[in-house]
Design a protein around this motif. Structure first.
Motif, PDB file in Angstrom:
ATOM      1  N   THR A  30      81.651  11.639  50.720  1.00 37.60           N
ATOM      2  CA  THR A  30      82.119  11.805  52.054  1.00 37.60           C
ATOM      3  C   THR A  30      83.000  12.925  52.322  1.00 37.60           C
TER       4      THR A  30
ATOM      5  N   TRP B  28      81.887  16.239  56.247  1.00 37.16           N
ATOM      6  CA  TRP B  28      81.021  15.645  57.548  1.00 37.16           C
ATOM      7  C   TRP B  28      79.647  16.262  57.834  1.00 37.16           C
TER       8      TRP B  28
ATOM      9  N   SER C  90      85.760   6.167  60.398  1.00 39.52           N
ATOM     10  CA  SER C  90      85.327   7.455  59.427  1.00 39.52           C
ATOM     11  C   SER C  90      86.380   8.434  59.023  1.00 39.52           C
TER      12      SER C  90
ATOM     13  N   TRP D 140      86.573  13.286  54.166  1.00 42.04           N
ATOM     14  CA  TRP D 140      86.918  14.612  55.040  1.00 42.04           C
ATOM     15  C   TRP D 140      87.913  14.337  55.823  1.00 42.04           C
TER      16      TRP D 140
END
Length: 421
Positions: free
Chosen positions: A225, A228, A363, A369
């Motif tokens: 991750t 993005w 997220s 990120w």
């Protein structure tokens, strides 16, 4: 996205509604006739329950964001966890609040239908345009934010349900019964298949050095991750894997939309003796039967994941819907709402925006990120959920002081109204 009962009807050249599509008269057994309402005149129970459903959906999804590697790694891990605390916390939210949100969408669909009927406009009329806008929103949400978006499935199911919601009870029962029956058989068959696969791999894991869990770890090791843009490309290139859940979401949502519509007509939200009796019965069945069943399916093992997420939770959601409506109905007229209730009600009134925003925040907090907090213990995950929920409950009422709808809802209605003009 929950349907907004305050949305105005869509003009049309037709001036009458075919007789079979006319709703039942507003009476004690035909829907919402009384009950507490918010400052804007909206039905208070629906906004409060919708807010609970949105925050509860985050409680289910937060485990996907907090898995190192994101939802893709969670799939590779075989949906299993050996942590009893995590198992209990996941069981409290898994599927139940998504089912509650789906039922409330059906309630909103019925209210939109009645609004159109009162104006003598045809139904579903231009509802297909509303569903198309929702589908595009869901597609963007899927590509840019979250692999397990439900808006696309809601858009497809709402279009199917819209053509049934105004039909006779007999037609709705036949169509709903057929879809539900086929769906239950499908989930049962998939569960049996998962049990066979699980039984075949468990022995291999015991004697072959590397079991299914070890293979899953190897598969998840390459997932990251950190970028993005890489996540976006992964969602696009593996849409067939991530979006296969639509095969389960669409039929389930179609049935629950129809159930939500019929609950309105049965008097679920009417402050009458009949409505109170219906709520008591649903609360006893949904919570008294659904919760023990859900406990059994939770501890039955990973092969029961589909039953645990898609078949039992709607029963529990009916109990939550009934109990929540009863508690809100006891609100004393004119009483100053608590900060907690105002926050939850604000989330419910801006449900679509809060649904997307909570996934964006999750997220940014969990992925590498962003802050990179994925991989913590279950209590850290619960703390992240609480922080995001508190943020939404503060931000939503503040936004509503100036605007009547959430930001995404405003964009949706402007696009819809522009097409109408």
């Amino acid at each position: 996205m929950p349907a907004d009962p305050s949305v105005s009807a869509v003009p049309s050249t037709s001036t009458s509604l075919p007789a079979p599509l006319l709703p039942a008269p507003a009476s004690s057994s035909a829907g919402i006739v009384s009950g507490p309402r918010g400052a804007t005149g909206r039905i208070l129970a629906l906004d409060v329950l919708r807010g609970i459903a949105i925050l509860g959906t985050l409680a289910s999804n937060i485990w996907l964001f907090s898995t190192p590697g994101g939802p893709a790694a969670w799939i590779s891990d075989g949906f299993a966890t050996a942590d009893p605390v995590r198992t209990v916390l996941q069981a409290l939210s898994n599927g139940k609040f998504l089912a509650l949100l789906t039922l409330l969408f059906g309630v909103g669909l019925e209210l939109q239908y009645r609004s159109m009927a009162r104006r003598g406009l045809p139904w579903p009329g231009r509802y297909a345009l509303r569903a198309a806008i929702l589908f595009v929103e869901g597609l963007l949400h899927y590509v840019l934010v979250f692999e397990f978006d439900v808006l696309m499935g809601y858009a497809i199911a709402s279009l199917l349900a819209a053509y049934l919601v105004g039909r006779s009870d007999r037609v709705v029962r036949v169509w709903g019964g057929v879809v539900a029956g086929v769906y239950v058989v499908l989930v049962a068959a998939l569960t049996a298949l998962l049990a066979m696969i699980s039984g075949g791999t468990s022995g291999q894991g015991a004697s072959g050095g590397q079991g299914a869990a070890g293979a899953a770890d190897d598969g998840a090791a390459g997932l990251s991750t950190a970028s993005w843009l890489d996540q976006v490309l992964l969602r696009i290139t593996h849409m067939d894997v991530f979006r296969i859940e639509l095969l389960l979401i669409v039929p389930s949502a179609t049935v629950l939309f129809l159930v939500g519509s019929r609950l309105v007509r049965a008097g679920m939200f009417s402050m009458t003796d009949e409505g109170a009796l219906l709520r008591r019965r649903l609360a006893w069945v949904g919570l008294g039967v659904g919760v023990p069943l859900n406990a059994l399916t939770t501890w039955a093992g990973p092969s029961w994941v589909l039953v645990d997420r898609y078949l039992v939770p709607p029963l529990v959601a009916l109990g939550i819907l009934a109990l929540g409506t009863t508690l809100v109905a006891r609100t004393r007229p004119g009483a100053t709402p608590s900060l907690l209730r105002r926050g939850i009600e604000g989330v419910g009134r801006t449900a679509l925006s809060c649904y997307v925003l909570q996934n964006v925040l999750a997220s940014a907090i969990c992925y590498d990120w962003g802050l990179g907090l994925a991989g913590g213990d279950p209590w850290q995950v619960a703390l992240i959920w609480a922080a995001i929920s508190l943020t939404l409950m503060v931000a939503a009422p503040l936004w509503l002081r100036r605007w009547p709808r959430g930001p995404i809802e405003l964009v949706m209605h402007r696009v819809y109204d522009a097409r109408r003009r």
